[in-house]
Design a protein around this motif. Structure first.
Motif, PDB file in Angstrom:
ATOM      1  N   GLY A  54      78.403  57.889   8.767  1.00 42.04           N
ATOM      2  CA  GLY A  54      79.546  57.497   8.111  1.00 42.04           C
ATOM      3  C   GLY A  54      80.460  57.928   9.295  1.00 42.04           C
ATOM      4  N   HIS A  55      81.415  57.594   9.664  1.00 40.85           N
ATOM      5  CA  HIS A  55      82.355  57.754  10.046  1.00 40.85           C
ATOM      6  C   HIS A  55      81.951  56.919  11.366  1.00 40.85           C
ATOM      7  N   LEU A  56      81.634  55.549  11.572  1.00 38.42           N
ATOM      8  CA  LEU A  56      81.032  55.442  13.396  1.00 38.42           C
ATOM      9  C   LEU A  56      80.656  56.011  13.989  1.00 38.42           C
ATOM     10  N   GLY A  57      79.451  56.666  13.564  1.00 36.96           N
ATOM     11  CA  GLY A  57      78.548  57.936  13.922  1.00 36.96           C
ATOM     12  C   GLY A  57      78.659  59.148  14.675  1.00 36.96           C
ATOM     13  N   GLY A  58      80.159  58.761  14.410  1.00 39.00           N
ATOM     14  CA  GLY A  58      80.626  60.551  14.804  1.00 39.00           C
ATOM     15  C   GLY A  58      82.354  60.992  14.457  1.00 39.00           C
ATOM     16  N   TYR A  59      82.345  61.707  13.296  1.00 40.74           N
ATOM     17  CA  TYR A  59      84.082  62.046  13.319  1.00 40.74           C
ATOM     18  C   TYR A  59      84.522  62.379  14.723  1.00 40.74           C
TER      19      TYR A  59
ATOM     20  N   LEU B 257      76.290  52.396   9.992  1.00 37.93           N
ATOM     21  CA  LEU B 257      77.597  52.613  10.307  1.00 37.93           C
ATOM     22  C   LEU B 257      78.774  52.450   9.296  1.00 37.93           C
ATOM     23  N   ASP B 258      79.460  53.506   9.427  1.00 39.79           N
ATOM     24  CA  ASP B 258      80.488  52.800   7.639  1.00 39.79           C
ATOM     25  C   ASP B 258      81.745  53.515   8.498  1.00 39.79           C
ATOM     26  N   THR B 259      83.005  52.297   8.570  1.00 40.91           N
ATOM     27  CA  THR B 259      84.181  52.673   9.387  1.00 40.91           C
ATOM     28  C   THR B 259      85.195  53.766   8.481  1.00 40.91           C
ATOM     29  N   SER B 260      85.062  54.897   7.518  1.00 42.62           N
ATOM     30  CA  SER B 260      85.428  55.427   6.996  1.00 42.62           C
ATOM     31  C   SER B 260      86.033  56.574   8.347  1.00 42.62           C
TER      32      SER B 260
END
Length: 266
Positions: free
Chosen positions: A172-177, A194-197
């Motif tokens: 999640g979160h392009l690999g690392g919020y 990866l997701d874009t959240s």
């Protein structure tokens, strides 16, 4: 355009307000959505979303069955259901088998809320059981704790996918919020989705475009992270990226349809 939102949450009505309050406190945000399933579906309709992947995490082992029961009872043609599991749950294999019987073939793991380290031995035991039987969306990264104490750093996620190459992973979160420099070092370019959240309120569209291109657009999935954000707002961010129209279409639609079709989840 058949938009697939790979990262959305909802809560039972009786706990939704409390859940929103906890999210606002944890992430220091003002959230303008109620977090209920009804509100999620309204937001999906407003954004012309075709399918939404619904996530709900058990923050302790005692919640696993009740959370999965609630998800299983959701009835909407727009919703694809992901279940939950916890490393302290005593009957992991049985519950995973039950999820499969319920036609739920995805799992959400949230180390920071479930209070486990991605590389903990109990988690490694869980990954062994999961194998390649479920698509697993991991929350990765968090700025609440110092990096060395964080449960879900990009570096730890990279170690997991190295040790368990059979896992079907979405980071999640392009690999690392809020750890995107570390994600670029350890996750970007790996053979995972990866997701874009929950990305574009913190980094520029230019920086987001760079990370997406470096990873490979074909491995990027759209995620709104509802109730944190409404899908329409996050779709607009994708449309404003410095990418070709075809690449934006891949992120919003094509990649998600392809993955869900391959895993027979549509």
């Amino acid at each position: 355009m058949q938009i697939i939102d790979f990262h959305a949450h909802a809560f039972p009505k009786k706990v939704a307000a409390k859940a929103i309050e906890q999210l606002e406190t944890h992430y220091n945000l003002n959230i303008n959505n109620t977090g209920t399933l009804d509100n999620l579906l309204v937001r999906a309709e407003q954004a012309n979303v075709y399918r939404m992947i619904l996530h709900a995490s058990a923050t302790n082992a005692n919640q696993v069955e009740s959370v999965n029961n609630w998800v299983a009872n959701v009835s909407s043609s727009k919703i694809i259901k992901f279940g939950t599991i916890h490393p302290e749950y005593p009957e992991i294999r049985r519950e995973l088998d039950r999820l499969k019987e319920l036609k739920i073939r995805g799992i959400k793991l949230h180390p920071d809320f479930q209070k486990f380290d991605l590389t903990d031995k109990k988690m490694y035991d869980l990954y062994e059981i999961i194998g390649d039987e479920f698509l697993v969306l991991f929350h990765v990264g968090d700025d609440v704790y110092p990096t060395e104490d964080n449960y879900s750093t990009p570096k730890k996620m990279a170690q997991v996918i190295k040790d368990f190459p059979e896992l079907e992973v979405i980071a999640g979160h392009l690999g690392g919020y809020r750890m995107w420099d570390e994600a670029e070092k350890h996750i970007i370019g790996k053979d995972i989705y990866l997701d874009t959240s929950s990305v574009f309120q913190y980094i520029s569209l230019e920086r987001g475009s760079e990370l997406i291109e470096a990873h490979g657009v074909e491995k990027i999935l759209f995620g709104s992270d509802y109730p944190m954000k409404a899908p329409r707002e996050e779709i607009n961010n994708i449309l404003n990226l410095d990418l070709s129209l075809e690449d934006k279409w891949r992120i919003l639609t094509k990649n998600g349809l392809k993955l869900l079709s391959e895993l027979k989840m549509l």
